[in-house]
Design a protein around this motif. Structure first.
Motif, PDB file in Angstrom:
ATOM      1  N   UNK A  30       0.813  -1.211   0.000  1.00 49.39           N
ATOM      2  CA  UNK A  30       0.000   0.000   0.000  1.00 49.39           C
ATOM      3  C   UNK A  30       0.848   1.262   0.000  1.00 49.39           C
ATOM      4  N   UNK A  31       1.918   1.276   0.782  1.00 51.96           N
ATOM      5  CA  UNK A  31       2.780   2.454   0.837  1.00 51.96           C
ATOM      6  C   UNK A  31       3.477   2.672  -0.499  1.00 51.96           C
ATOM      7  N   UNK A  32       3.949   1.593  -1.118  1.00 52.79           N
ATOM      8  CA  UNK A  32       4.593   1.707  -2.426  1.00 52.79           C
ATOM      9  C   UNK A  32       3.665   2.370  -3.436  1.00 52.79           C
ATOM     10  N   UNK A  33       2.396   1.990  -3.401  1.00 55.76           N
ATOM     11  CA  UNK A  33       1.405   2.575  -4.316  1.00 55.76           C
ATOM     12  C   UNK A  33       1.084   4.015  -3.920  1.00 55.76           C
ATOM     13  N   UNK A  34       0.928   4.274  -2.642  1.00 57.19           N
ATOM     14  CA  UNK A  34       0.576   5.615  -2.164  1.00 57.19           C
ATOM     15  C   UNK A  34       1.643   6.647  -2.506  1.00 57.19           C
ATOM     16  N   UNK A  35       2.902   6.217  -2.536  1.00 60.60           N
ATOM     17  CA  UNK A  35       4.004   7.154  -2.749  1.00 60.60           C
ATOM     18  C   UNK A  35       3.968   7.820  -4.123  1.00 60.60           C
ATOM     19  N   UNK A  39       3.294  12.050   0.068  1.00 61.16           N
ATOM     20  CA  UNK A  39       4.364  11.766   1.014  1.00 61.16           C
ATOM     21  C   UNK A  39       3.787  10.846   2.074  1.00 61.16           C
ATOM     22  N   UNK A  40       4.477   9.764   2.384  1.00 62.53           N
ATOM     23  CA  UNK A  40       3.989   8.821   3.390  1.00 62.53           C
ATOM     24  C   UNK A  40       4.931   8.855   4.593  1.00 62.53           C
ATOM     25  N   UNK A  41       4.392   9.283   5.731  1.00 67.13           N
ATOM     26  CA  UNK A  41       5.141   9.256   6.981  1.00 67.13           C
ATOM     27  C   UNK A  41       4.692   8.011   7.743  1.00 67.13           C
ATOM     28  N   UNK A  42       5.591   7.050   7.878  1.00 70.63           N
ATOM     29  CA  UNK A  42       5.281   5.800   8.564  1.00 70.63           C
ATOM     30  C   UNK A  42       5.518   5.992  10.058  1.00 70.63           C
ATOM     31  N   UNK A  43       4.454   5.820  10.834  1.00 70.28           N
ATOM     32  CA  UNK A  43       4.556   5.865  12.293  1.00 70.28           C
ATOM     33  C   UNK A  43       4.657   4.436  12.810  1.00 70.28           C
ATOM     34  N   UNK A  44       5.577   4.207  13.732  1.00 67.11           N
ATOM     35  CA  UNK A  44       5.775   2.844  14.225  1.00 67.11           C
ATOM     36  C   UNK A  44       6.193   2.887  15.688  1.00 67.11           C
ATOM     37  N   UNK A  45       5.979   1.780  16.373  1.00 69.45           N
ATOM     38  CA  UNK A  45       6.394   1.664  17.759  1.00 69.45           C
ATOM     39  C   UNK A  45       7.509   0.668  17.956  1.00 69.45           C
ATOM     40  N   UNK A  46       7.682  -0.238  16.994  1.00 66.59           N
ATOM     41  CA  UNK A  46       8.686  -1.295  17.077  1.00 66.59           C
ATOM     42  C   UNK A  46       9.676  -1.127  15.935  1.00 66.59           C
ATOM     43  N   UNK A  47      10.966  -1.141  16.243  1.00 66.40           N
ATOM     44  CA  UNK A  47      12.005  -0.909  15.249  1.00 66.40           C
ATOM     45  C   UNK A  47      11.953  -1.919  14.104  1.00 66.40           C
ATOM     46  N   UNK A  56      11.892  -1.641   1.253  1.00 64.40           N
ATOM     47  CA  UNK A  56      11.011  -1.543   0.088  1.00 64.40           C
ATOM     48  C   UNK A  56      10.526  -0.117  -0.135  1.00 64.40           C
ATOM     49  N   UNK A  57      10.111   0.535   0.947  1.00 63.16           N
ATOM     50  CA  UNK A  57       9.490   1.863   0.842  1.00 63.16           C
ATOM     51  C   UNK A  57      10.578   2.934   0.908  1.00 63.16           C
ATOM     52  N   UNK A  58      11.319   3.088  -0.163  1.00 64.08           N
ATOM     53  CA  UNK A  58      12.523   3.917  -0.183  1.00 64.08           C
ATOM     54  C   UNK A  58      12.224   5.400   0.030  1.00 64.08           C
ATOM     55  N   UNK A  59      11.038   5.859  -0.359  1.00 59.73           N
ATOM     56  CA  UNK A  59      10.761   7.287  -0.279  1.00 59.73           C
ATOM     57  C   UNK A  59       9.963   7.660   0.960  1.00 59.73           C
ATOM     58  N   UNK A  60       9.734   6.703   1.831  1.00 58.75           N
ATOM     59  CA  UNK A  60       8.951   6.978   3.038  1.00 58.75           C
ATOM     60  C   UNK A  60       9.802   7.636   4.112  1.00 58.75           C
ATOM     61  N   UNK A  61       9.136   8.376   4.981  1.00 59.61           N
ATOM     62  CA  UNK A  61       9.754   8.976   6.155  1.00 59.61           C
ATOM     63  C   UNK A  61       9.290   8.171   7.358  1.00 59.61           C
ATOM     64  N   UNK A  62      10.193   7.829   8.254  1.00 58.80           N
ATOM     65  CA  UNK A  62       9.858   6.997   9.412  1.00 58.80           C
ATOM     66  C   UNK A  62       9.966   7.813  10.693  1.00 58.80           C
ATOM     67  N   UNK A 335      -2.864  -5.368  -7.930  1.00 61.84           N
ATOM     68  CA  UNK A 335      -3.044  -4.029  -8.494  1.00 61.84           C
ATOM     69  C   UNK A 335      -4.436  -3.482  -8.177  1.00 61.84           C
ATOM     70  N   UNK A 336      -5.451  -4.350  -8.255  1.00 56.55           N
ATOM     71  CA  UNK A 336      -6.809  -3.902  -7.925  1.00 56.55           C
ATOM     72  C   UNK A 336      -6.920  -3.568  -6.438  1.00 56.55           C
ATOM     73  N   UNK A 337      -6.321  -4.403  -5.605  1.00 53.13           N
ATOM     74  CA  UNK A 337      -6.321  -4.202  -4.154  1.00 53.13           C
ATOM     75  C   UNK A 337      -5.729  -2.839  -3.805  1.00 53.13           C
ATOM     76  N   UNK A 338      -4.548  -2.551  -4.345  1.00 49.20           N
ATOM     77  CA  UNK A 338      -3.875  -1.294  -4.018  1.00 49.20           C
ATOM     78  C   UNK A 338      -4.567  -0.096  -4.647  1.00 49.20           C
ATOM     79  N   UNK A 339      -5.098  -0.263  -5.847  1.00 48.81           N
ATOM     80  CA  UNK A 339      -5.787   0.849  -6.511  1.00 48.81           C
ATOM     81  C   UNK A 339      -7.066   1.226  -5.771  1.00 48.81           C
ATOM     82  N   UNK A 340      -7.804   0.232  -5.317  1.00 44.50           N
ATOM     83  CA  UNK A 340      -9.019   0.504  -4.546  1.00 44.50           C
ATOM     84  C   UNK A 340      -8.677   1.214  -3.249  1.00 44.50           C
TER      85      UNK A 340
END
Length: 352
Positions: A30-35, A39-47, A56-62, A335-340
């Motif tokens: 999903x992030x790969x498609x959204x990018x 801009x996708x800022x990935x919020x996480x609690x576990x490293x 994979x998500x090279x253009x994301x901000x963590x 592709x349909x999953x991510x496009x939807x």
């Protein structure tokens, strides 16, 4: 701002939970498609989330969120009390402050919650729209989850509509994306020899040994994928593997009710006996019941092995032959999953 940030694109927050491989697998797609549009800022609690997605998500901000639990460990929960176990302390206070400061910094147009009830409520409290993943199972007894579902602008479910829990209250605001699998294009199983081998897909060695010891009574060979365990005549352990399609020998597979496992095995055309693991909201149990109701799998409780209920086990091994799999009904093209999903994001996000 980091150099990956594109000032001409709107920004979305995407929280990725660390329990279960399915969250990270979906997030990668999903992030790969959204990018392409955000801009996708990935919020996480576990490293481990960052380590996995960063490949994979090279253009994301963590951005890491502090734990809401004092001492960094979650409390034992009953799932029937609102905000259970969260005490007034530095931990949840810092988490809330961090989330709000990040919102002030990045000015997101949407918060995607996969999946946190607490953060969903927090985002809505500052006016940020939320697209929240539908957590399988019956959440009606957990006030925090119920309020989060009320708060969410829309919900998305990574499984087909026909597997939804009966009497689910938020059907009209939930979009069903269907199952996805990296094996969608693989040739389905054609082997009709049900007796010579059974595959057991399980990560817990103790449970796997208990089940395998019983299954070997009904077949010549049991192969266990996902763990190593005690030596049992006729049982082979193959451990953890990257691609199950290359190692599964049998047409009948006994598995837990995890979303990834079920979707991948069904996409491979396997006949499934689902033994649900204990999860909040009886997530896997509800999924197994609905799979059985739709004749996509056989539901076999783990208690059948603990109680040596041979009649129940034998019935499952007979009935699994009658199950039917239709990829077109339950497996969505990636592709349909991510496009939807991206269309949902556009529908829910604040217009920039």
């Amino acid at each position: 701002m980091q150099h990956l940030y594109e000032p001409n694109l709107p920004t979305v927050f995407f929280y990725v939970h660390h329990h279960g491989a399915g969250h990270i697998t979906r997030a990668e797609l999903l992030i790969t498609k959204l990018q392409n549009s955000y801009n996708v800022v990935v919020l996480y609690g576990d490293l481990n989330v960052k380590i996995a997605l960063n490949k994979v998500c090279k253009r994301s901000i963590f951005e890491k969120l502090p734990s809401k639990w004092a001492g960094q460990s979650a409390v034992q929960r009953s799932y029937n009390t609102a905000f259970e176990g969260i005490e007034y302390s530095e931990a949840p206070l810092e988490r809330s402050i961090t989330f709000n400061l990040l919102a002030q910094q990045y000015k997101p147009v949407l918060f995607i919650s996969d999946v946190s009830a607490e953060l969903t409520i927090m985002a809505r409290s500052i006016g940020l729209p939320v697209l929240m993943q539908r957590h399988s199972g019956d959440i009606s007894g957990d006030p925090t989850q119920v309020f989060a579902y009320e708060c969410a602008t829309k919900l998305y479910a990574p499984y087909p509509k026909q597997l939804e829990t009966p009497h689910y209250s938020y059907f009209n605001k939930t979009h069903y994306l269907g199952f996805i699998s990296k094996y969608t294009s693989c040739k389905s199983a054609t082997n009709t020899d049900f007796g010579s081998c059974i595959t057991l897909l399980m990560t817990d060695a103790q449970s796997a040994a208990l089940i395998a010891r019983t299954l070997i009574k009904y077949t010549e060979h049991v192969e266990v994928i996902g763990c190593q365990g005690e030596a049992i005549e006729g049982v082979t352990y193959k451990g953890k593997v990257s691609n199950i399609d290359q190692v599964i020998s049998a047409n009948v597979v006994v598995t837990s009710g995890g979303n990834n496992a079920v979707s991948q095995l069904l996409s491979l055309g396997k006949k499934l006996i689902v033994i649900p693991e204990n999860r909040p909201y009886q997530e896997q149990d509800e999924k197994a019941r609905m799979l059985a109701k739709n004749n996509l799998a056989v539901h076999l409780p783990f208690s059948a092995f603990l109680q040596h209920n041979n009649a129940q086990i034998e019935a499952a091994l007979v009935n699994v032959r009658k199950t039917q799999t239709s990829k077109t009904q339950i497996i969505n093209a990636t592709e349909q999953f991510t496009s939807e999903f991206v269309e949902l994001v556009k529908e829910v996000a604040i217009e920039s």
